[in-house]
Scaffold this motif. Structure first.
Motif, PDB file in Angstrom:
ATOM      1  N   ASN A  32      39.378  38.375  39.494  1.00  0.00           N
ATOM      2  CA  ASN A  32      38.109  39.103  39.417  1.00  0.00           C
ATOM      3  C   ASN A  32      36.961  38.093  39.350  1.00  0.00           C
ATOM      4  O   ASN A  32      36.589  37.627  38.267  1.00  0.00           O
ATOM      5  N   GLN A  34      33.655  38.190  39.945  1.00  0.00           N
ATOM      6  CA  GLN A  34      32.393  38.526  39.287  1.00  0.00           C
ATOM      7  C   GLN A  34      32.536  38.634  37.776  1.00  0.00           C
ATOM      8  O   GLN A  34      31.595  38.366  37.029  1.00  0.00           O
ATOM      9  N   ALA A  35      33.716  39.011  37.309  1.00  0.00           N
ATOM     10  CA  ALA A  35      33.939  39.152  35.873  1.00  0.00           C
ATOM     11  C   ALA A  35      34.476  37.874  35.243  1.00  0.00           C
ATOM     12  O   ALA A  35      34.612  37.801  34.012  1.00  0.00           O
ATOM     13  N   HIS A  50      43.520  42.196  30.647  1.00  0.00           N
ATOM     14  CA  HIS A  50      42.553  41.338  31.321  1.00  0.00           C
ATOM     15  C   HIS A  50      42.390  40.048  30.529  1.00  0.00           C
ATOM     16  O   HIS A  50      42.323  40.070  29.300  1.00  0.00           O
ATOM     17  N   SER A 299      42.764  45.034  47.233  1.00  0.00           N
ATOM     18  CA  SER A 299      41.690  44.912  46.244  1.00  0.00           C
ATOM     19  C   SER A 299      40.356  45.281  46.879  1.00  0.00           C
ATOM     20  O   SER A 299      40.128  45.032  48.068  1.00  0.00           O
ATOM     21  N   MET A 301      36.374  44.712  46.280  1.00  0.00           N
ATOM     22  CA  MET A 301      35.387  43.947  45.512  1.00  0.00           C
ATOM     23  C   MET A 301      34.221  44.789  45.032  1.00  0.00           C
ATOM     24  O   MET A 301      33.662  44.539  43.975  1.00  0.00           O
ATOM     25  N   GLY A 302      33.846  45.799  45.819  1.00  0.00           N
ATOM     26  CA  GLY A 302      32.695  46.609  45.448  1.00  0.00           C
ATOM     27  C   GLY A 302      33.010  47.770  44.540  1.00  0.00           C
ATOM     28  O   GLY A 302      32.098  48.499  44.127  1.00  0.00           O
ATOM     29  N   ALA A 304      35.664  47.470  41.894  1.00  0.00           N
ATOM     30  CA  ALA A 304      36.420  47.022  40.722  1.00  0.00           C
ATOM     31  C   ALA A 304      37.761  47.740  40.619  1.00  0.00           C
ATOM     32  O   ALA A 304      38.119  48.299  39.580  1.00  0.00           O
ATOM     33  N   SER A 305      38.508  47.712  41.710  1.00  0.00           N
ATOM     34  CA  SER A 305      39.778  48.430  41.741  1.00  0.00           C
ATOM     35  C   SER A 305      40.700  47.819  42.779  1.00  0.00           C
ATOM     36  O   SER A 305      40.294  47.005  43.602  1.00  0.00           O
ATOM     37  N   GLN A 323      38.701  44.613  36.730  1.00  0.00           N
ATOM     38  CA  GLN A 323      37.348  44.197  36.376  1.00  0.00           C
ATOM     39  C   GLN A 323      36.567  43.808  37.621  1.00  0.00           C
ATOM     40  O   GLN A 323      37.090  43.847  38.736  1.00  0.00           O
ATOM     41  N   ALA A 324      35.299  43.442  37.457  1.00  0.00           N
ATOM     42  CA  ALA A 324      34.362  43.348  38.576  1.00  0.00           C
ATOM     43  C   ALA A 324      34.713  42.255  39.579  1.00  0.00           C
ATOM     44  O   ALA A 324      35.076  41.138  39.207  1.00  0.00           O
ATOM     45  N   GLY A 325      34.607  42.614  40.855  1.00  0.00           N
ATOM     46  CA  GLY A 325      34.754  41.658  41.943  1.00  0.00           C
ATOM     47  C   GLY A 325      36.157  41.190  42.221  1.00  0.00           C
ATOM     48  O   GLY A 325      36.368  39.996  42.485  1.00  0.00           O
TER      49      GLY A 325
END
Length: 338
Positions: A32, A34-35, A50, A299, A301-302, A304-305, A323-325
């Motif tokens: 992730n 971004q996170a 996480h 995955s 990216m936009g 979070a899944s 989590q993000a990205g």
């Protein structure tokens, strides 16, 4: 508001679909970016954990024996374009316990992707800032070699026979062919604009390269090291992965930040064309296929899944929040450690 409602209804529909089709076992890991974390999701019950990192991880990869998880990225203090010896890290986790890395190694420049050789002892990290592959001996925890590539090396894959590594050079519009035994570049193959990642068919005869600058996938004859064809896919294709029987290739189309794509193009490799298009969520990026060939994991990216595709039914059957990205993605089948 409409977007929230759309994905809320879709999640409810996926719950019904997933209950009708067999849910996969095993574990999915995501990087992730971004996170600045990695996620670990147990598919049987959706349980997720996480781990916060001191890098913004761009990619991760399991070793062939499934016992280690390798993660690469740039220090969170250096932004997304590291250049110094202290900017990048290779984190090595024991899969049995991913609460913290077992050890980490400094990676100069801008590490993008990581793979290992068939033994799992040598780790190859693409360094986009310095146009090299950095090779690490994981037993001695030392830098073994630096192999020159084309401009801005990014995604890379090991050939099925373990003898070659193909590296996508994003700014060189080429693929570097690396000889694993000698640890040197032996050829470059011109493929087209902005190649991002590489996939091999299991028989090793053909390789496929996502061309993010052309919205196409290039097909390479491995023996002749020659471009054979280009296949049109969605917007800004990124990662791609073949099923174990070599009949299908799944391509994640990320799109742009302003106009994210959410489609996965399914290429019939025998026919050389897209025969199905599946929708996941915004910014489809990473792709991996289970070893039994029954499921594909993508995955987004936009959003979070990551989403789960049933290969036999050619439809999405589940989604899991991370989590993000999330970009890099890996799958481990059920073992005692999972």
């Amino acid at each position: 508001m409409h977007r929230i409602l759309k994905y809320g209804l879709l999640a409810a529909w996926l719950t019904v679909v997933g209950s009708a089709l067999a849910a996969p076992g095993g574990t999915v890991f995501t990087a992730n970016e971004q996170a600045a974390s990695i996620s670990r999701v147990r598919l049987a019950d959706g349980a997720a954990s996480h781990v916060k990192l001191d890098i913004a991880p761009h990619n991760l990869q399991l070793t062939p024996d499934g016992k280690r998880l390798l993660v690469v990225g740039v220090s969170v203090h250096a932004g997304h374009h590291g250049n110094s010896a202290d900017d990048g890290r290779l984190l090595v986790f024991d899969v049995a316990d991913t609460a913290a890395p077992a050890f980490s190694l400094a990676v100069a420049g801008h590490p993008a992707h990581v793979i290992t050789d068939r033994s799992g002892q040598l780790a190859f990290v693409s360094d986009a800032a310095n146009n090299v592959l950095q090779v690490f001996d994981l037993a001695s925890r030392t830098l073994r070699a630096r192999i020159a590539t084309g401009a801005y090396p990014h995604g890379l894959r090991l050939s099925p026979d373990g003898q070659q590594i193909y590296v996508a050079n994003m700014k060189g519009n080429s693929v570097s062919v690396i000889d694993v035994a000698s640890l040197r570049e032996v050829a470059q193959i011109a493929v087209g604009r902005a190649p991002v990642q590489v996939a091999f068919l299991p028989d090793g005869r053909h390789s496929y390269v996502s061309l993010s600058g052309e919205n196409k996938v290039a097909v390479i004859d491995v023996a002749r090291r020659q471009l054979l064809d280009k296949i049109a896919v969605g917007n800004t294709p990124v990662q791609l992965f073949a099923t174990p029987d070599g009949k299908l290739l799944y391509v994640a189309n990320q799109g742009s930040a302003a106009q994210p794509d959410e489609r996965v193009s399914v290429i019939d490799t025998g026919r050389g064309q897209v025969t199905a298009t599946l929708r996941t969520a915004a910014g489809a990026h990473g792709v991996v296929v289970s070893a039994d060939g029954r499921h594909v994991f993508v995955s987004n990216m936009g959003a979070a899944s990551f989403w789960v595709i049933d290969v036999a039914q050619q439809q999405v059957i589940a989604s899991h929040a991370v989590q993000a990205g999330p970009n890099g993605i890996a799958y481990a089948a059920d073992t005692a450690g999972n």
